[in-house]
Scaffold this motif. Structure first.
Motif, PDB file in Angstrom:
ATOM      1  N   ASP A 152       0.881  -1.161   0.000  1.00 56.84           N
ATOM      2  CA  ASP A 152       0.000   0.000   0.000  1.00 56.84           C
ATOM      3  C   ASP A 152       0.922   1.215   0.000  1.00 56.84           C
ATOM      4  O   ASP A 152       1.398   1.656   1.044  1.00 56.84           O
ATOM      5  CB  ASP A 152      -0.921  -0.015   1.217  1.00 56.84           C
ATOM      6  N   ALA A 153       1.180   1.703  -1.205  1.00 58.98           N
ATOM      7  CA  ALA A 153       2.120   2.812  -1.405  1.00 58.98           C
ATOM      8  C   ALA A 153       1.370   4.118  -1.679  1.00 58.98           C
ATOM      9  O   ALA A 153       1.852   4.972  -2.414  1.00 58.98           O
ATOM     10  CB  ALA A 153       3.068   2.480  -2.557  1.00 58.98           C
ATOM     11  N   ALA A 154       0.193   4.255  -1.061  1.00 58.32           N
ATOM     12  CA  ALA A 154      -0.654   5.424  -1.293  1.00 58.32           C
ATOM     13  C   ALA A 154       0.116   6.725  -1.096  1.00 58.32           C
ATOM     14  O   ALA A 154      -0.081   7.693  -1.838  1.00 58.32           O
ATOM     15  CB  ALA A 154      -1.871   5.379  -0.375  1.00 58.32           C
ATOM     16  N   GLN A 155       1.008   6.750  -0.108  1.00 54.15           N
ATOM     17  CA  GLN A 155       1.744   7.974   0.241  1.00 54.15           C
ATOM     18  C   GLN A 155       3.185   7.967  -0.263  1.00 54.15           C
ATOM     19  O   GLN A 155       3.949   8.867   0.096  1.00 54.15           O
ATOM     20  CB  GLN A 155       1.745   8.132   1.769  1.00 54.15           C
ATOM     21  N   ALA A 156       3.528   7.000  -1.091  1.00 58.10           N
ATOM     22  CA  ALA A 156       4.953   6.707  -1.302  1.00 58.10           C
ATOM     23  C   ALA A 156       5.488   7.024  -2.694  1.00 58.10           C
ATOM     24  O   ALA A 156       6.517   6.486  -3.084  1.00 58.10           O
ATOM     25  CB  ALA A 156       5.224   5.248  -0.970  1.00 58.10           C
ATOM     26  N   ILE A 157       4.831   7.901  -3.456  1.00 62.32           N
ATOM     27  CA  ILE A 157       5.385   8.256  -4.757  1.00 62.32           C
ATOM     28  C   ILE A 157       6.770   8.886  -4.571  1.00 62.32           C
ATOM     29  O   ILE A 157       6.997   9.679  -3.647  1.00 62.32           O
ATOM     30  CB  ILE A 157       4.445   9.223  -5.518  1.00 62.32           C
ATOM     31  N   ASP A 158       7.707   8.493  -5.430  1.00 65.53           N
ATOM     32  CA  ASP A 158       9.071   9.041  -5.400  1.00 65.53           C
ATOM     33  C   ASP A 158       9.778   8.771  -4.074  1.00 65.53           C
ATOM     34  O   ASP A 158      10.560   9.571  -3.599  1.00 65.53           O
ATOM     35  CB  ASP A 158       9.057  10.545  -5.696  1.00 65.53           C
ATOM     36  N   SER A 159       9.496   7.620  -3.479  1.00 65.27           N
ATOM     37  CA  SER A 159      10.191   7.224  -2.258  1.00 65.27           C
ATOM     38  C   SER A 159      10.874   5.884  -2.510  1.00 65.27           C
ATOM     39  O   SER A 159      10.396   5.079  -3.325  1.00 65.27           O
ATOM     40  CB  SER A 159       9.199   7.114  -1.099  1.00 65.27           C
ATOM     41  N   TYR A 160      11.958   5.617  -1.762  1.00 71.57           N
ATOM     42  CA  TYR A 160      12.828   4.497  -2.102  1.00 71.57           C
ATOM     43  C   TYR A 160      13.232   3.679  -0.886  1.00 71.57           C
ATOM     44  O   TYR A 160      13.270   4.172   0.246  1.00 71.57           O
ATOM     45  CB  TYR A 160      14.090   5.020  -2.807  1.00 71.57           C
ATOM     46  N   TYR A 161      13.540   2.415  -1.170  1.00 76.64           N
ATOM     47  CA  TYR A 161      14.102   1.497  -0.184  1.00 76.64           C
ATOM     48  C   TYR A 161      15.356   0.889  -0.798  1.00 76.64           C
ATOM     49  O   TYR A 161      15.291   0.194  -1.817  1.00 76.64           O
ATOM     50  CB  TYR A 161      13.097   0.395   0.165  1.00 76.64           C
ATOM     51  N   LYS A 162      16.508   1.194  -0.233  1.00 70.10           N
ATOM     52  CA  LYS A 162      17.792   0.722  -0.761  1.00 70.10           C
ATOM     53  C   LYS A 162      17.918   1.036  -2.258  1.00 70.10           C
ATOM     54  O   LYS A 162      18.411   0.220  -3.044  1.00 70.10           O
ATOM     55  CB  LYS A 162      17.970  -0.773  -0.504  1.00 70.10           C
ATOM     56  N   GLY A 163      17.440   2.194  -2.646  1.00 68.72           N
ATOM     57  CA  GLY A 163      17.540   2.632  -4.032  1.00 68.72           C
ATOM     58  C   GLY A 163      16.447   2.123  -4.951  1.00 68.72           C
ATOM     59  O   GLY A 163      16.383   2.525  -6.117  1.00 68.72           O
ATOM     60  N   LYS A 164      15.573   1.267  -4.452  1.00 64.64           N
ATOM     61  CA  LYS A 164      14.464   0.740  -5.268  1.00 64.64           C
ATOM     62  C   LYS A 164      13.214   1.573  -5.002  1.00 64.64           C
ATOM     63  O   LYS A 164      12.882   1.840  -3.841  1.00 64.64           O
ATOM     64  CB  LYS A 164      14.181  -0.722  -4.916  1.00 64.64           C
ATOM     65  N   PRO A 165      12.491   1.962  -6.046  1.00 64.23           N
ATOM     66  CA  PRO A 165      11.268   2.730  -5.812  1.00 64.23           C
ATOM     67  C   PRO A 165      10.238   1.906  -5.059  1.00 64.23           C
ATOM     68  O   PRO A 165      10.014   0.731  -5.381  1.00 64.23           O
ATOM     69  CB  PRO A 165      10.781   3.087  -7.223  1.00 64.23           C
ATOM     70  N   LEU A 166       9.628   2.502  -4.045  1.00 61.57           N
ATOM     71  CA  LEU A 166       8.554   1.811  -3.352  1.00 61.57           C
ATOM     72  C   LEU A 166       7.424   1.554  -4.337  1.00 61.57           C
ATOM     73  O   LEU A 166       7.107   2.384  -5.181  1.00 61.57           O
ATOM     74  CB  LEU A 166       8.060   2.642  -2.169  1.00 61.57           C
ATOM     75  N   GLY A 167       6.815   0.404  -4.212  1.00 59.77           N
ATOM     76  CA  GLY A 167       5.817  -0.028  -5.181  1.00 59.77           C
ATOM     77  C   GLY A 167       6.373  -0.987  -6.211  1.00 59.77           C
ATOM     78  O   GLY A 167       5.605  -1.603  -6.956  1.00 59.77           O
ATOM     79  N   SER A 168       7.701  -1.147  -6.238  1.00 56.84           N
ATOM     80  CA  SER A 168       8.324  -2.042  -7.225  1.00 56.84           C
ATOM     81  C   SER A 168       8.853  -3.326  -6.601  1.00 56.84           C
ATOM     82  O   SER A 168       9.480  -4.140  -7.282  1.00 56.84           O
ATOM     83  CB  SER A 168       9.488  -1.326  -7.928  1.00 56.84           C
ATOM     84  N   ILE A 169       8.590  -3.541  -5.297  1.00 52.51           N
ATOM     85  CA  ILE A 169       9.255  -4.627  -4.575  1.00 52.51           C
ATOM     86  C   ILE A 169       8.317  -5.800  -4.310  1.00 52.51           C
ATOM     87  O   ILE A 169       8.679  -6.960  -4.513  1.00 52.51           O
ATOM     88  CB  ILE A 169       9.850  -4.096  -3.254  1.00 52.51           C
ATOM     89  N   GLY A 170       7.107  -5.527  -3.844  1.00 56.62           N
ATOM     90  CA  GLY A 170       6.129  -6.583  -3.600  1.00 56.62           C
ATOM     91  C   GLY A 170       5.589  -7.164  -4.895  1.00 56.62           C
ATOM     92  O   GLY A 170       5.930  -6.706  -5.988  1.00 56.62           O
ATOM     93  N   HIS A 171       4.724  -8.155  -4.779  1.00 63.61           N
ATOM     94  CA  HIS A 171       4.115  -8.735  -5.978  1.00 63.61           C
ATOM     95  C   HIS A 171       3.202  -7.728  -6.676  1.00 63.61           C
ATOM     96  O   HIS A 171       3.139  -7.681  -7.920  1.00 63.61           O
ATOM     97  CB  HIS A 171       3.311  -9.992  -5.605  1.00 63.61           C
ATOM     98  N   LEU A 172       2.514  -6.918  -5.876  1.00 61.18           N
ATOM     99  CA  LEU A 172       1.615  -5.894  -6.385  1.00 61.18           C
ATOM    100  C   LEU A 172       1.741  -4.662  -5.503  1.00 61.18           C
ATOM    101  O   LEU A 172       2.209  -4.749  -4.356  1.00 61.18           O
ATOM    102  CB  LEU A 172       0.161  -6.392  -6.363  1.00 61.18           C
ATOM    103  N   ALA A 173       1.311  -3.511  -6.030  1.00 63.98           N
ATOM    104  CA  ALA A 173       1.351  -2.284  -5.234  1.00 63.98           C
ATOM    105  C   ALA A 173       0.217  -1.357  -5.656  1.00 63.98           C
ATOM    106  O   ALA A 173      -0.259  -1.416  -6.796  1.00 63.98           O
ATOM    107  CB  ALA A 173       2.691  -1.567  -5.397  1.00 63.98           C
TER     108      ALA A 173
END
Length: 378
Positions: A152-173
């Motif tokens: 649930d990346a509702a608030q997470a546009i342009d935010s990152y985890y270890k250089g990976k954009p949030l929303g790109s890590i789980g199976h779905l976002a």
């Protein structure tokens, strides 16, 4: 009055809306929808995505895609908006709430494994304030127990985890473009599909359970009802508005992050004096300037603080109530003890943060906050 939020218009929204109308197709999946999809794939790096009418819609699509059935268990934080839970409850899931960390509202990944059972189908993580959850630990758990992860990346546009954009890590976002978010379209959202197994079905569900999109690409000679689905796609007018925002993402983010760090710097001494708690940013996470909050000592202090600033025409607001204490959950699932979630539900308050917030106004907010906490701690 200094409001809590003010939607920002870049200047090209009405131009693109007019252009969308002139193109003769303002229903869903049109010219500007495709431009937004392309932007997110090429500029952000999402492998596949579909605009939706809201983040809630994107979450509901995710629940369908991972095949939530009555009796399945879905783990998620209690400190979140009700849509996070509703999307899965609608498919018959039993919600298992996890507690927050002591120092930030995200779900505590260290205590997730004990919540997993044979009935667990998915873990839904919420990147509160755009600050990343511990995604390595969560994905390792998911792979170990063969469960899905939905961000649930509702608030997470342009935010990152270890250089990976949030929303790109789980199976779905799922993302939100509600008027309170960094990038807006009034109402709006997006489903990100990171697992290719879901690509084809996601598009069918998005198009009301039909293979209509494949038909218009010439891949089938007619389109039919082939699966369950709903009208999840937004008007191309909405997409046109969103595209104007996306073109200005860097400018918007630069301003919002500057305001965020101004608050952090201006209020740091109060935290050092143990008058309040400021946002904790883990080493592997980034700041996207979505919201800035502080945490009071108790609910009475928070109530006084909000009233104090309101007296100076400054609008601050608290945030989520603990979902595990909600009437609906209590009637249907019993009760849980989640003290850290309750800590934030009772004490957290959000400060005004929006693109057009004047620096002199922000300085005034900071000075009044200092006055309030210095007085009650003297």
């Amino acid at each position: 009055m200094i409001p809590f939020n003010k939607p920002y218009m870049t200047g090209d929204e009405l131009y693109y809306i007019k252009d969308a109308v002139a193109r003769g197709k303002i229903s869903g999946n049109g010219y500007y929808t495709e431009k937004c999809h392309t932007y997110f794939k090429e500029q952000i790096g999402f492998r596949n995505c579909l605009l939706t009418s809201s983040c809630t819609d994107a979450l509901e699509m995710a629940a369908i895609l991972v095949d939530i059935q009555p009796g399945d268990e879905v783990i998620m934080p209690s400190y979140t908006f009700v849509s996070t839970a509703n999307a899965f409850v609608l498919r018959g899931a039993k919600i298992i709430f996890g507690d927050s960390y002591t120092n930030n509202p995200n779900i505590d990944a260290n205590h997730l494994e004990k919540l997993i059972t044979q009935k667990t189908k998915a873990i839904v993580v919420v990147h509160y304030a755009g600050v990343a959850c511990d995604m390595d630990k969560i994905m390792d758990l998911a792979n170990k127990h063969n469960v899905y992860v939905i961000e649930d990346a509702a608030q997470a546009i342009d935010s990152y985890y270890k250089g990976k954009p949030l929303g790109s890590i789980g199976h779905l976002a799922a993302f939100s473009f509600h008027e309170t978010k960094n990038i807006i379209s009034g109402e709006g959202g997006m489903l990100v599909v990171n697992d290719e197994r879901f690509d084809k079905r996601a598009e069918i569900i998005w198009e009301k359970g039909t293979n209509r999109s494949a038909f218009f690409r010439g891949e089938v000679d007619k389109y039919s009802w082939v699966d369950i689905g709903s009208s999840f796609l937004p008007s191309d007018v909405t997409a046109a508005f969103l595209y104007a925002q996306l073109e200005n993402l860097a400018k918007i983010q630069t301003r919002r992050k500057m305001l965020w760090f101004n608050y952090q710097k201006g209020l740091a001494q109060l935290e050092e004096n143990n008058f309040l708690q400021l946002p904790y940013i883990p080493e592997d996470a980034s700041v996207n300037g979505h919201l800035f909050y502080l945490v009071c000592k108790d609910i009475e202090e928070r109530t006084q603080f909000i009233a104090f600033l309101k007296g100076y025409d400054i609008h601050c607001v608290f945030h989520y109530l603990s979902l595990h204490k909600s009437p609906f959950y209590g009637q249907n699932s019993g009760s849980q003890e989640l003290p850290h979630c309750d800590h934030f539900a009772d004490r957290l308050v959000r400060l005004p943060l929006y693109y057009e917030l004047d620096m002199t106004h922000q300085d005034r907010i900071v000075e009044l906050i200092k006055r309030f906490f210095s007085k009650i701690n003297s």
